[in-house]
Design an enzyme around this catalytic site. Sequence first.
Site, PDB file in Angstrom:
ATOM      1  N   GLU A   1      13.626  20.315 -17.849  1.00  0.00           N
ATOM      2  CA  GLU A   1      13.305  19.261 -16.419  1.00  0.00           C
ATOM      3  C   GLU A   1      13.895  18.028 -16.755  1.00  0.00           C
ATOM      4  OE1 GLU A   1       8.930  19.269 -17.782  1.00  0.00           O
ATOM      5  OE2 GLU A   1       8.535  21.754 -17.210  1.00  0.00           O
TER       6      GLU A   1
ATOM      7  N   HIS B   1       5.694  19.695 -13.202  1.00  0.00           N
ATOM      8  CA  HIS B   1       4.848  19.116 -13.992  1.00  0.00           C
ATOM      9  C   HIS B   1       3.480  18.477 -13.761  1.00  0.00           C
ATOM     10  CE1 HIS B   1       5.488  19.990 -18.791  1.00  0.00           C
ATOM     11  NE2 HIS B   1       3.959  20.001 -18.699  1.00  0.00           N
TER      12      HIS B   1
ATOM     13  N   ARG C   1       4.815  26.278 -20.791  1.00  0.00           N
ATOM     14  CA  ARG C   1       6.254  25.173 -21.029  1.00  0.00           C
ATOM     15  C   ARG C   1       7.159  26.248 -20.349  1.00  0.00           C
ATOM     16  NH1 ARG C   1       3.333  21.473 -21.629  1.00  0.00           N
ATOM     17  NH2 ARG C   1       3.143  20.372 -23.450  1.00  0.00           N
TER      18      ARG C   1
END
Length: 328
Positions: A266, A285, A237
């Site tokens: 993000e 991601h 993360r």
Amino acid sequence: MTKRIIAYCRLKPFHLDQLRQRFHVDYFETLQSTDDPGFREALGQAHGLVGSSLVISPALLDHAPHLKAIATVSVGYDNYPVEALTRRGILLCNTPDVLTETTADTGFLLIMATARRAIELADLVKRGDWTTSIGEAHFGTDVHGKTLGMIGFGRIGAGVARRGALGFGMRVLYACSSPKPELERELGAVRCELDELLAQADFVCVTVPLTPATTHLIGKREFGLMKPSAIFVNIARGKVVDESALIAALEMGEIHAAGLDVFEQEPLSPESPLPHMTNVVALPHVGSATHETRDAMAQRAVDNITLALEGERPLSLVNEAAWGSLTP
Ligand code: NAP
């Protein structure tokens, strides 16, 4: 009475149909915020939630008086207030295992792409700048035979290490909350303190969950301990890493390169210097983003919410303590 669920992520008709056979489904294919009035209205009646990516705050639970279960379409559950859910007897289910190998593949993709400068060199060819044979200025660095330092050594960490040790003859070091004797036997992995790992590893790969203890686990001090030739990879993360310290370490040459699938914010802002650095490979991601794995994750979430709302034990439960509080 038919139970009601909210699905707040993109699902294929095959998965939606399974849910609609059992539940009334309020479907939000794309939902930018939990402040959305339609979502708030549906939340007031919902028994279950299926989704990912949005932060579910403890305060939001006050607007969900009938909520009994949440199925996140992810293994990480840092977007959910686990304690508050458990206090209210709300089950939280996730999707471990089905995404392990794909996410480990992504980790190794970033290791290879950064070491061999694959994106930078492919761009050079695409631009038509391959006009003479490639010289030292564009050489990469070997992966095989190097030292791989895994921070976190659970399912995905072991998957990355397995690729490194068995496929590329890498020496594996790991820093983890608990020892992993079976993996030590299987891979010859050696447990060490974080600082020692940082000082020795050629590749440092982060696979810990985001928790209060791991927030900014890697920052200025930690980058300072790494070799100037080190390649840093984060598939966990974004908030596990102090991103401004990472940018500074790359700019100052404290580390050689970085492969990043996750970021503090993000989607990553176009203003961020990271994707503009030639020694950074930045992905949006996509650790688990293959057709096969995303289908398997959606199916796990469908199975989890169905079992939970029908009073049976879900396949993967985060908050064991909440189990038993559901009435079918
Ligand atoms: P996991 O099996 O639970 O592994 C996590 C490992 O981290 C465990 O070995 C755990 O130790 C260790 N750990 C936890 N806190 C630590 C700390 N403070 N210091 C050192 N080690 C610590 O989880 P997983 O399935 O491998 O997934 C890991 C994470 O990857 C997820 O939480 C998620 O955030 C992320 N992820 C990202 C993507 C992506 O798309 N990029 C995809 C999937 C997952 P113990 O073994 O002692 O518990």
